[in-house]
Design a protein around this motif. Structure first.
Motif, PDB file in Angstrom:
ATOM      1  N   PRO A  19       0.837  -1.195   0.000  1.00  0.00           N
ATOM      2  CA  PRO A  19       0.000   0.000   0.000  1.00  0.00           C
ATOM      3  C   PRO A  19       0.877   1.252   0.000  1.00  0.00           C
ATOM      4  CG  PRO A  19      -0.100  -1.086   2.150  1.00  0.00           C
ATOM      5  CD  PRO A  19       0.743  -1.954   1.271  1.00  0.00           C
ATOM      6  N   CYS A  20       0.673   2.078  -1.021  1.00  0.00           N
ATOM      7  CA  CYS A  20       1.568   3.235  -1.251  1.00  0.00           C
ATOM      8  C   CYS A  20       0.724   4.439  -1.670  1.00  0.00           C
ATOM      9  CB  CYS A  20       2.563   2.835  -2.341  1.00  0.00           C
ATOM     10  SG  CYS A  20       3.878   4.010  -2.670  1.00  0.00           S
ATOM     11  N   ALA A  21      -0.493   4.522  -1.109  1.00  0.00           N
ATOM     12  CA  ALA A  21      -1.441   5.548  -1.567  1.00  0.00           C
ATOM     13  C   ALA A  21      -1.766   6.567  -0.485  1.00  0.00           C
ATOM     14  CB  ALA A  21      -2.720   4.869  -2.049  1.00  0.00           C
ATOM     15  N   GLY A  24       0.748  10.907   3.890  1.00  0.00           N
ATOM     16  CA  GLY A  24       1.854  11.205   4.796  1.00  0.00           C
ATOM     17  C   GLY A  24       1.652  12.466   5.622  1.00  0.00           C
ATOM     18  N   GLU A  25       0.455  12.607   6.165  1.00  0.00           N
ATOM     19  CA  GLU A  25       0.134  13.822   6.921  1.00  0.00           C
ATOM     20  C   GLU A  25       1.067  14.032   8.116  1.00  0.00           C
ATOM     21  OE1 GLU A  25      -4.027  13.935   7.875  1.00  0.00           O
ATOM     22  OE2 GLU A  25      -3.726  15.643   9.225  1.00  0.00           O
ATOM     23  N   ARG A  26       1.292  12.965   8.898  1.00  0.00           N
ATOM     24  CA  ARG A  26       2.090  13.120  10.123  1.00  0.00           C
ATOM     25  C   ARG A  26       3.549  13.412   9.836  1.00  0.00           C
ATOM     26  NH1 ARG A  26       0.248   7.590  12.808  1.00  0.00           N
ATOM     27  NH2 ARG A  26       0.084   7.116  10.586  1.00  0.00           N
ATOM     28  N   LYS A  33       5.038  10.907   1.847  1.00  0.00           N
ATOM     29  CA  LYS A  33       6.352  10.543   2.421  1.00  0.00           C
ATOM     30  C   LYS A  33       7.051   9.445   1.636  1.00  0.00           C
ATOM     31  CE  LYS A  33       4.112   7.436   5.735  1.00  0.00           C
ATOM     32  NZ  LYS A  33       3.713   7.254   7.150  1.00  0.00           N
ATOM     33  N   GLN A  34       6.272   8.602   0.911  1.00  0.00           N
ATOM     34  CA  GLN A  34       6.891   7.489   0.176  1.00  0.00           C
ATOM     35  C   GLN A  34       7.840   7.966  -0.925  1.00  0.00           C
ATOM     36  OE1 GLN A  34       3.669   8.017   0.733  1.00  0.00           O
ATOM     37  NE2 GLN A  34       2.338   7.466  -0.984  1.00  0.00           N
ATOM     38  N   GLY A  90      -7.438   3.657  -1.956  1.00  0.00           N
ATOM     39  CA  GLY A  90      -8.711   4.116  -1.402  1.00  0.00           C
ATOM     40  C   GLY A  90      -8.503   5.169  -0.333  1.00  0.00           C
ATOM     41  N   ALA A  91      -9.586   5.475   0.384  1.00  0.00           N
ATOM     42  CA  ALA A  91      -9.549   6.528   1.400  1.00  0.00           C
ATOM     43  C   ALA A  91      -8.787   6.101   2.648  1.00  0.00           C
ATOM     44  CB  ALA A  91     -10.976   6.931   1.765  1.00  0.00           C
ATOM     45  N   SER A  92      -8.681   4.798   2.887  1.00  0.00           N
ATOM     46  CA  SER A  92      -7.917   4.307   4.044  1.00  0.00           C
ATOM     47  C   SER A  92      -6.944   3.234   3.560  1.00  0.00           C
ATOM     48  CB  SER A  92      -8.868   3.687   5.074  1.00  0.00           C
ATOM     49  OG  SER A  92      -9.475   2.528   4.524  1.00  0.00           O
ATOM     50  N   ARG A  93      -5.993   2.906   4.438  1.00  0.00           N
ATOM     51  CA  ARG A  93      -5.037   1.853   4.101  1.00  0.00           C
ATOM     52  C   ARG A  93      -5.770   0.546   3.809  1.00  0.00           C
ATOM     53  NH1 ARG A  93      -2.733  -2.254   6.475  1.00  0.00           N
ATOM     54  NH2 ARG A  93      -0.536  -2.782   6.185  1.00  0.00           N
ATOM     55  N   SER A  96      -7.219   0.529   0.418  1.00  0.00           N
ATOM     56  CA  SER A  96      -6.169   0.367  -0.594  1.00  0.00           C
ATOM     57  C   SER A  96      -5.768  -1.099  -0.734  1.00  0.00           C
ATOM     58  CB  SER A  96      -4.933   1.214  -0.231  1.00  0.00           C
ATOM     59  OG  SER A  96      -5.252   2.588  -0.239  1.00  0.00           O
ATOM     60  N   ALA A 120       4.558   0.565   2.262  1.00  0.00           N
ATOM     61  CA  ALA A 120       5.595   1.283   1.511  1.00  0.00           C
ATOM     62  C   ALA A 120       6.512   2.037   2.476  1.00  0.00           C
ATOM     63  CB  ALA A 120       4.942   2.258   0.530  1.00  0.00           C
ATOM     64  N   ALA A 121       5.927   2.527   3.577  1.00  0.00           N
ATOM     65  CA  ALA A 121       6.658   3.377   4.514  1.00  0.00           C
ATOM     66  C   ALA A 121       7.662   2.618   5.391  1.00  0.00           C
ATOM     67  CB  ALA A 121       5.661   4.129   5.392  1.00  0.00           C
ATOM     68  N   LYS A 232       8.249   2.114  10.859  1.00  0.00           N
ATOM     69  CA  LYS A 232       7.409   2.731   9.833  1.00  0.00           C
ATOM     70  C   LYS A 232       7.714   4.221   9.874  1.00  0.00           C
ATOM     71  CE  LYS A 232       3.029   3.432  10.317  1.00  0.00           C
ATOM     72  NZ  LYS A 232       1.566   3.477  10.298  1.00  0.00           N
TER      73      LYS A 232
HETATM   74  N1  CTP Z   1      -1.709   3.935   2.696  1.00  0.00           N
HETATM   75  C1  CTP Z   1      -2.448   3.617   1.552  1.00  0.00           C
HETATM   76  N2  CTP Z   1      -3.688   4.167   1.359  1.00  0.00           N
HETATM   77  C2  CTP Z   1      -4.218   5.014   2.266  1.00  0.00           C
HETATM   78  C3  CTP Z   1      -3.480   5.329   3.450  1.00  0.00           C
HETATM   79  C4  CTP Z   1      -2.232   4.753   3.635  1.00  0.00           C
HETATM   80  O1  CTP Z   1      -1.971   2.868   0.702  1.00  0.00           O
HETATM   81  N3  CTP Z   1      -5.413   5.564   2.037  1.00  0.00           N
HETATM   82  C5  CTP Z   1      -0.348   3.370   2.859  1.00  0.00           C
HETATM   83  C6  CTP Z   1       0.730   4.431   3.062  1.00  0.00           C
HETATM   84  O2  CTP Z   1       1.180   4.927   1.802  1.00  0.00           O
HETATM   85  C7  CTP Z   1       1.786   3.692   3.853  1.00  0.00           C
HETATM   86  C8  CTP Z   1       1.009   2.599   4.592  1.00  0.00           C
HETATM   87  O3  CTP Z   1      -0.297   2.574   4.023  1.00  0.00           O
HETATM   88  O4  CTP Z   1       2.752   3.073   3.022  1.00  0.00           O
HETATM   89  C9  CTP Z   1       0.972   2.866   6.077  1.00  0.00           C
HETATM   90  O5  CTP Z   1       0.206   4.032   6.340  1.00  0.00           O
HETATM   91  P1  CTP Z   1       0.715   5.325   7.122  1.00  0.00           P
HETATM   92  O6  CTP Z   1       2.069   5.113   7.688  1.00  0.00           O
HETATM   93  O7  CTP Z   1      -0.391   5.766   8.010  1.00  0.00           O
HETATM   94  O8  CTP Z   1       0.917   6.384   5.909  1.00  0.00           O
HETATM   95  P2  CTP Z   1       0.051   7.660   5.584  1.00  0.00           P
HETATM   96  O9  CTP Z   1      -1.400   7.329   5.714  1.00  0.00           O
HETATM   97  O10 CTP Z   1       0.534   8.167   4.286  1.00  0.00           O
HETATM   98  O11 CTP Z   1       0.503   8.683   6.728  1.00  0.00           O
HETATM   99  P3  CTP Z   1      -0.456   9.558   7.687  1.00  0.00           P
HETATM  100  O12 CTP Z   1      -1.361   8.570   8.385  1.00  0.00           O
HETATM  101  O13 CTP Z   1       0.488  10.248   8.608  1.00  0.00           O
HETATM  102  O14 CTP Z   1      -1.201  10.505   6.787  1.00  0.00           O
END
Ligand code: CTP
Ligand code: MG
Length: 250
Positions: A19-21, A24-26, A33-34, A90-93, A96, A120-121, A232
């Protein structure tokens, strides 16, 4: 009555989903961030080059955001017969990953095949750790994940009247593990588990990894001891830490 002779050449395949979608808010890196540079390459390029060295994997599918216009520029050598990209994030990991599994099915994956999900992270993953997880789960009914028994004392926190973060209680850490990725499950178990978990918005919010969706169905994923370096990249300071660790590996 027929006697069913098992086919000695039969071997389930293993597909990785990365999952690479995310946005990277935090990490606050001014973009996803990827794609942030770490030790000379985009972060996800390190992740994918580690997975490419895992011989047990039959193919790797990277799940990108539908609007991603950076992947090919940052990872120009990824592609070919066993390296796939799908812009179905998608909207969440969890969404995706689920969309990624639909893509695997469209490419011929079967219910008995293994799906190994790796963030991915987590660019510090080592092929040997992935291999060990797969070896330990090969004969497991459920599947499993890399995780570490919690070393630190665990606090529940809240915002105090003065706005400072304050500890409210200490949570018994003795049976607690910090979950990492990769996590590996049979496609025929993980796909319905994630679909079921995502059907209800209340439960969906608590599904932050594959294992939580499997647990919600009453199964107990196997915990395989991971490695402290398998961080991560999440916070701004993590890029420098990842860079230091990668530079110490020849
Ligand atoms: N990811 C994804 N689809 C999403 C959210 C996350 O594919 N809708 C992936 C991220 O790209 C990451 C992995 O899931 O490789 C782990 O998520 P996380 O570390 O939370 O990354 P982000 O969601 O990008 O960071 P943040 O929560 O800080 O915004
Ligand atoms: Mg996230």
């Amino acid at each position: 009555m027929f006697a069913v002779t098992p086919d000695p050449t039969f071997r389930p395949r293993c597909f990785a989903i990365v999952p690479c979608a995310g946005v990277g808010e935090r990490a606050a890196a001014g973009g996803p961030k990827q794609y942030h540079p770490v030790a000379g390459q985009a972060l996800v390029a390190h992740t994918l080059s580690a997975l490419a060295r895992v011989a047990r994997l039959d193919a790797t599918l990277v799940v990108l955001s539908p609007s991603d216009d950076q992947f090919e520029r940052h990872v120009p050598h990824f592609g070919g017969e066993h390296a796939w990209v799908a812009r179905v994030g998608g909207a969440s990991r969890a969404e995706s990953v689920l969309n990624g599994m639909d893509e695997l099915v469209a490419r011929g994956a079967q219910p008995h095949d293994w799906v190994l999900v790796h963030d991915a992270a987590r660019c510090l993953v080592e092929p040997a750790w992935v291999d060990r997880l797969m070896a330990e789960c090969e004969d497991d009914e459920v599947g499993g994940l890399l995780a570490l028994p919690l070393a630190d004392t665990l606090k529940a926190g809240a915002s105090g009247a003065d706005g400072a973060a304050r500890a409210t209680t200490t949570v018994d850490r003795r049976d607690k593990w910090a979950a990492q990725t990769p996590q590996v499950f049979r496609l025929g178990l993980l796909q319905p588990a994630l679909r079921h978990a995502l059907a209800d918005p209340v439960t969906a919010a608590a599904i932050t990894d594959e294992a939580s969706a499997i647990e919600a169905l009453g199964h107990q994923p196997r915990l395989v001891v991971g490695n402290y370096e398998n961080i991560k990249v999440t916070w701004p300071g993590d890029f420098a830490l990842a860079e230091r660790l990668l530079r110490t590996r020849a």
